[in-house]
Motif scaffolding. Structure first.
Motif, PDB file in Angstrom:
ATOM      1  N   ARG A 138      14.371  -4.798 -32.290  1.00  0.00           N
ATOM      2  CA  ARG A 138      15.054  -3.778 -33.094  1.00  0.00           C
ATOM      3  C   ARG A 138      16.454  -3.472 -32.559  1.00  0.00           C
ATOM      4  NH1 ARG A 138      11.411  -5.085 -35.820  1.00  0.00           N
ATOM      5  NH2 ARG A 138       9.844  -3.788 -36.857  1.00  0.00           N
ATOM      6  N   ASN A 139      16.733  -3.871 -31.334  1.00  0.00           N
ATOM      7  CA  ASN A 139      18.058  -3.660 -30.757  1.00  0.00           C
ATOM      8  C   ASN A 139      19.079  -4.495 -31.527  1.00  0.00           C
ATOM      9  OD1 ASN A 139      20.421  -4.047 -28.919  1.00  0.00           O
ATOM     10  ND2 ASN A 139      19.168  -2.864 -27.496  1.00  0.00           N
ATOM     11  N   SER A 140      20.132  -3.857 -32.018  1.00  0.00           N
ATOM     12  CA  SER A 140      21.102  -4.513 -32.898  1.00  0.00           C
ATOM     13  C   SER A 140      21.889  -5.627 -32.227  1.00  0.00           C
ATOM     14  CB  SER A 140      22.080  -3.473 -33.465  1.00  0.00           C
ATOM     15  OG  SER A 140      22.791  -2.839 -32.405  1.00  0.00           O
ATOM     16  N   ALA A 141      21.905  -5.679 -30.903  1.00  0.00           N
ATOM     17  CA  ALA A 141      22.666  -6.708 -30.193  1.00  0.00           C
ATOM     18  C   ALA A 141      21.863  -7.981 -29.980  1.00  0.00           C
ATOM     19  CB  ALA A 141      23.138  -6.181 -28.834  1.00  0.00           C
ATOM     20  N   GLU A 168      18.641  -0.143 -21.505  1.00  0.00           N
ATOM     21  CA  GLU A 168      18.170   0.414 -22.778  1.00  0.00           C
ATOM     22  C   GLU A 168      16.936  -0.334 -23.277  1.00  0.00           C
ATOM     23  OE1 GLU A 168      21.260   0.430 -25.642  1.00  0.00           O
ATOM     24  OE2 GLU A 168      22.443   2.001 -24.648  1.00  0.00           O
ATOM     25  N   VAL A 169      16.920  -1.653 -23.118  1.00  0.00           N
ATOM     26  CA  VAL A 169      15.770  -2.449 -23.549  1.00  0.00           C
ATOM     27  C   VAL A 169      14.518  -2.024 -22.798  1.00  0.00           C
ATOM     28  CG1 VAL A 169      14.768  -4.768 -23.567  1.00  0.00           C
ATOM     29  CG2 VAL A 169      17.160  -4.430 -24.221  1.00  0.00           C
ATOM     30  N   ILE A 170      14.615  -1.915 -21.478  1.00  0.00           N
ATOM     31  CA  ILE A 170      13.460  -1.559 -20.659  1.00  0.00           C
ATOM     32  C   ILE A 170      12.986  -0.140 -20.960  1.00  0.00           C
ATOM     33  CG2 ILE A 170      12.700  -1.183 -18.276  1.00  0.00           C
ATOM     34  CD1 ILE A 170      14.533  -3.494 -17.478  1.00  0.00           C
ATOM     35  N   GLU A 171      13.926   0.774 -21.136  1.00  0.00           N
ATOM     36  CA  GLU A 171      13.553   2.160 -21.431  1.00  0.00           C
ATOM     37  C   GLU A 171      12.904   2.289 -22.802  1.00  0.00           C
ATOM     38  OE1 GLU A 171      17.148   4.342 -20.874  1.00  0.00           O
ATOM     39  OE2 GLU A 171      16.952   4.440 -18.681  1.00  0.00           O
ATOM     40  N   GLU A 172      13.364   1.462 -23.772  1.00  0.00           N
ATOM     41  CA  GLU A 172      12.749   1.482 -25.106  1.00  0.00           C
ATOM     42  C   GLU A 172      11.290   1.051 -25.031  1.00  0.00           C
ATOM     43  OE1 GLU A 172      13.174   1.818 -29.458  1.00  0.00           O
ATOM     44  OE2 GLU A 172      14.225   2.624 -27.706  1.00  0.00           O
ATOM     45  N   ILE A 216      16.420 -11.647 -41.288  1.00  0.00           N
ATOM     46  CA  ILE A 216      17.119 -11.243 -42.507  1.00  0.00           C
ATOM     47  C   ILE A 216      16.848  -9.778 -42.845  1.00  0.00           C
ATOM     48  CG2 ILE A 216      17.175 -11.561 -45.017  1.00  0.00           C
ATOM     49  CD1 ILE A 216      16.901 -14.562 -44.524  1.00  0.00           C
ATOM     50  N   VAL A 217      15.589  -9.383 -42.755  1.00  0.00           N
ATOM     51  CA  VAL A 217      15.259  -8.014 -43.145  1.00  0.00           C
ATOM     52  C   VAL A 217      15.831  -7.005 -42.151  1.00  0.00           C
ATOM     53  CG1 VAL A 217      13.034  -7.785 -41.940  1.00  0.00           C
ATOM     54  CG2 VAL A 217      13.392  -6.607 -44.115  1.00  0.00           C
ATOM     55  N   ASN A 218      15.935  -7.375 -40.884  1.00  0.00           N
ATOM     56  CA  ASN A 218      16.492  -6.460 -39.888  1.00  0.00           C
ATOM     57  C   ASN A 218      18.016  -6.415 -39.907  1.00  0.00           C
ATOM     58  OD1 ASN A 218      13.985  -5.662 -38.893  1.00  0.00           O
ATOM     59  ND2 ASN A 218      13.896  -7.322 -37.416  1.00  0.00           N
ATOM     60  N   SER A 219      18.640  -7.379 -40.595  1.00  0.00           N
ATOM     61  CA  SER A 219      20.106  -7.419 -40.653  1.00  0.00           C
ATOM     62  C   SER A 219      20.687  -6.601 -41.794  1.00  0.00           C
ATOM     63  CB  SER A 219      20.562  -8.872 -40.811  1.00  0.00           C
ATOM     64  OG  SER A 219      20.163  -9.377 -42.081  1.00  0.00           O
ATOM     65  N   ASN A 220      19.816  -6.122 -42.704  1.00  0.00           N
ATOM     66  CA  ASN A 220      20.242  -5.344 -43.875  1.00  0.00           C
ATOM     67  C   ASN A 220      21.014  -6.188 -44.884  1.00  0.00           C
ATOM     68  OD1 ASN A 220      20.107  -2.830 -45.203  1.00  0.00           O
ATOM     69  ND2 ASN A 220      22.235  -2.384 -44.670  1.00  0.00           N
ATOM     70  N   LEU A 221      20.947  -7.531 -44.756  1.00  0.00           N
ATOM     71  CA  LEU A 221      21.668  -8.411 -45.680  1.00  0.00           C
ATOM     72  C   LEU A 221      21.073  -8.391 -47.088  1.00  0.00           C
ATOM     73  CD1 LEU A 221      22.299 -11.517 -43.397  1.00  0.00           C
ATOM     74  CD2 LEU A 221      24.048 -10.065 -44.434  1.00  0.00           C
ATOM     75  N   THR A 235      21.541 -12.998 -27.263  1.00  0.00           N
ATOM     76  CA  THR A 235      22.253 -11.953 -28.011  1.00  0.00           C
ATOM     77  C   THR A 235      23.056 -12.549 -29.155  1.00  0.00           C
ATOM     78  OG1 THR A 235      24.133 -12.079 -26.506  1.00  0.00           O
ATOM     79  CG2 THR A 235      22.412 -10.466 -25.994  1.00  0.00           C
ATOM     80  N   LYS A 236      23.423 -11.700 -30.085  1.00  0.00           N
ATOM     81  CA  LYS A 236      24.274 -12.117 -31.187  1.00  0.00           C
ATOM     82  C   LYS A 236      25.690 -12.395 -30.663  1.00  0.00           C
ATOM     83  CE  LYS A 236      21.688  -9.310 -34.489  1.00  0.00           C
ATOM     84  NZ  LYS A 236      21.723  -8.127 -35.385  1.00  0.00           N
ATOM     85  N   PRO A 237      26.468 -13.222 -31.380  1.00  0.00           N
ATOM     86  CA  PRO A 237      27.836 -13.524 -30.917  1.00  0.00           C
ATOM     87  C   PRO A 237      28.662 -12.260 -30.707  1.00  0.00           C
ATOM     88  CG  PRO A 237      27.205 -14.983 -32.718  1.00  0.00           C
ATOM     89  CD  PRO A 237      26.116 -13.953 -32.604  1.00  0.00           C
ATOM     90  N   LYS A 238      29.362 -12.219 -29.572  1.00  0.00           N
ATOM     91  CA  LYS A 238      30.281 -11.130 -29.225  1.00  0.00           C
ATOM     92  C   LYS A 238      29.575  -9.787 -29.037  1.00  0.00           C
ATOM     93  CE  LYS A 238      34.110 -13.318 -31.728  1.00  0.00           C
ATOM     94  NZ  LYS A 238      35.157 -13.156 -32.771  1.00  0.00           N
ATOM     95  N   GLN A 239      28.278  -9.841 -28.796  1.00  0.00           N
ATOM     96  CA  GLN A 239      27.519  -8.607 -28.569  1.00  0.00           C
ATOM     97  C   GLN A 239      27.124  -8.496 -27.103  1.00  0.00           C
ATOM     98  OE1 GLN A 239      26.514  -6.113 -30.810  1.00  0.00           O
ATOM     99  NE2 GLN A 239      27.854  -7.056 -32.335  1.00  0.00           N
ATOM    100  N   LYS A 240      27.202  -7.307 -26.550  1.00  0.00           N
ATOM    101  CA  LYS A 240      26.779  -7.055 -25.182  1.00  0.00           C
ATOM    102  C   LYS A 240      25.485  -6.248 -25.207  1.00  0.00           C
ATOM    103  CE  LYS A 240      31.326  -7.250 -22.971  1.00  0.00           C
ATOM    104  NZ  LYS A 240      32.309  -6.552 -22.089  1.00  0.00           N
ATOM    105  N   LEU A 241      24.586  -6.641 -24.329  1.00  0.00           N
ATOM    106  CA  LEU A 241      23.276  -5.998 -24.301  1.00  0.00           C
ATOM    107  C   LEU A 241      23.144  -5.122 -23.062  1.00  0.00           C
ATOM    108  CD1 LEU A 241      20.406  -5.794 -25.539  1.00  0.00           C
ATOM    109  CD2 LEU A 241      19.765  -7.697 -24.033  1.00  0.00           C
TER     110      LEU A 241
END
Length: 561
Positions: free
Chosen positions: A459-462, A496-500, A294-299, A486-492
């Motif tokens: 922290r990745n938004s997808a 980027e994950v590994i580099e982060e 919830i806190v990471n979604s900005n809701l 992943t979240k619905p309709k999101q591509k990962l």
């Protein structure tokens, strides 16, 4: 002996053991169902529940009537004290079934409704259960097996091969009138033995789910300890399953303390926030992962939550950043951390101004010590030294349920339960939970927590959910591998994950085990993500095939029924 006089959580520190204030417990040997029934009778017009989906207000009278009718029907089917009743559903009537079982002394066995079917193949039909209350999905998945058992199967849904709950409700509404309901008396417990109120599944010290016998005294002790007496007046809400002991305790305490609550029967964070706003909820109990999502979604910034005075959470440890963002997003809300296990109930609770990452102070009638698990099991750790958290109180669950002749004792000869959690306490007596010891990853000579990686990757938004587990390596002992949904309709973008991770964390924490995508995380019977199953899957792979995580990764697909 050092004595700490706190208004809500008085305790002592004796030889580095945290000793909560000892208080007497009334009605310790009583059927907790009897206390519930007497309370429901006392104020029939009190609104005890609110249906979040329909906005319907449910009175104590309705809760009592529905529960007693089910109890009478169970007795008519020959259910006796001690008989098992299986419950696995998020249907609103699960509360009535649970109370009905307590009323007649039967033992409800509770499975989390989102469990992965692979986790129950070996135990679905091992025990003799008089009645099963399950969903359409479970009835469909095990249709042929269920046809061949003696149990009465009640289905929450439209699966007419068995007994649809709606048909059962119509039947018992006709059979049992108000006079019969008013004459109902709860079963009396045998005071000479340990009476089991319910069976819950726990991850335990190991990774796989194990059933635990929860005595009636666990609930009466929780009521008398009054961990929840800090809850503000008004409407409360809890999100989750009846398979959680913390949630069950909250339900029982809410009834006995005349608290109006909403059970939110879903897990979507958008709907949780909408319900909090719509019903002007004053306090809420969430799992840690829900707080994180919830806190990471900005809701929280998109809804008017000015009525929310207190947010309690329990489960896995929360990161400093997530806790800080919760406080920042809810500046007028008290953020309270609970530490609890299925075996012990609530161990500690924060005050309203607790330290950022602590789990608060030891509860009443509870003792906690930290044991050095590496060098000496008998060495009790000093403040700030990490070790295994051990808990002791007289109403702790003492045995695992005896399925498959598994070892049954939960505590050592002195009554201490070893939680399997790594933690420490500070000079003020506040308890800090760091990680499950069995989840720690050993890379060469370095031990680190998978939570560190999970906090960075999430922290990745997808990403919807991430779980990091160790995979065995012949050279380095273990490598971290990340399972991600992943979240619905999101591509990962996996690169980027590994580099982060490479950019933000130490070299030893690199995802040498790879990254694997799941359609859905496997859930154990206790409701936790099944890390044991994920670890098994990871180690079944030929490690040479995923030596280079940037070049090769596999996609797991969890079968959906």
């Amino acid at each position: 002996m050092e004595i700490h006089k706190l208004e809500r959580f008085p305790f002592s520190i004796i030889n580095n053991v945290l000793v909560g204030e000892e208080v007497s417990i009334e009605n310790e040997d009583i059927n907790i169902g009897e206390l519930i029934l007497n309370t429901l009778k006392s104020q029939p017009n009190f609104i005890g529940q609110v249906d979040a989906t329909k906005g319907k207000e449910i009175t104590f009278q309705e809760i009592r009537n529905e529960s007693v009718k089910l109890a009478l029907w169970m007795k008519m089917l020959g259910v006796h004290p001690g008989d098992e009743i299986l419950i696995s559903s998020n249907h609103y009537a699960v509360m009535y079934v649970f109370f009905a079982s307590l009323f007649i002394g039967a033992t409800p066995t509770l499975w989390h409704e989102k469990h992965t079917f692979a986790t129950i193949n070996r135990i679905m039909f091992d025990a003799e259960r008089k009645i099963m209350f399950i969903d359409d999905i479970l009835a469909t998945a095990f249709f042929d097996d269920l046809l061949g058992i003696k149990s009465t199967v009640v289905v929450f849904g439209t699966f007419t091969t068995f007994v649809p709950y709606d048909d059962l409700k119509s039947q018992i509404d006709t059979i049992y009138n108000q006079e019969v309901i008013d004459e109902f008396i709860c079963a009396q417990l045998d005071k000479n033995k340990k009476n089991i109120a319910t069976i819950l599944y726990t991850r335990g010290v190991c990774n796989f789910s194990k059933p635990v016998d929860i005595p009636h005294a666990t609930f009466t002790a929780a009521v008398n300890k009054q961990v929840f007496d800090m809850l503000p007046a008004g409407v409360g809400m809890w999100v989750g399953s009846f398979s959680s002991l913390t949630n069950l305790i909250l339900v029982v305490c809410s009834i006995l303390w005349f608290k109006r609550t909403i059970r939110f029967m879903g897990y979507r964070k958008e709907e949780i926030c909408q319900t909090l706003e719509k019903h002007k909820v004053n306090w809420v109990l969430l799992e840690t992962y829900m707080c994180r999502e919830i806190v990471n979604s900005n809701l929280l910034n998109k809804h008017d939550l000015s009525s929310l005075k207190m947010l309690l959470f329990s489960g896995s440890p929360i990161s400093y950043d997530d806790r800080y963002n919760l406080i920042k997003s809810l500046p007028i809300t008290s953020i309270i951390s609970l530490y609890a296990t299925t075996e012990t109930g609530i161990i500690s609770c924060q005050g309203e101004n607790g330290k950022m990452t602590s789990c608060g102070y030891v509860g009443k009638n509870v003792c906690v010590r930290i044991i050095n698990t590496i060098f000496n099991k008998k060495c009790i750790a000093d403040p700030y030294l990490t070790g295994e958290i051990c808990c002791k109180h007289r109403n702790i669950a003492h045995v695992y349920h005896n399925y498959d002749n598994m070892p049954s004792d939960l505590t050592d000869i002195d009554g201490w339960y070893y939680t399997g959690d790594l933690g420490y306490f500070d000079k003020d007596g506040e308890i800090y939970v760091l990680e499950r010891i069995s989840d720690l990853i050993l890379f060469q000579q370095v031990i680190f927590s998978p939570t560190i990686l999970e906090n960075v990757i999430s922290r990745n938004s997808a990403i919807e959910t991430v779980v990091v587990v160790p995979v065995i390596d012949n050279d380095d002992f273990e490598h971290p591998i990340a399972f991600i949904s992943t979240k619905p309709k999101q591509k990962l973008n996996i690169r980027e994950v590994i580099e982060e991770v490479n950019d933000k964390l130490h070299e030893c924490m690199r995802l040498r085990g790879g990254v694997k995508l799941l359609l859905e995380m496997p859930i154990s019977l206790s409701g936790n993500i099944d890390r044991f199953l994920l670890r098994e899957q990871a180690n079944e792979e030929k490690y040479a095939q995923i030596r280079d995580p940037l070049r090769v990764y596999n996609i797991y697909q969890i079968q959906q029924y």
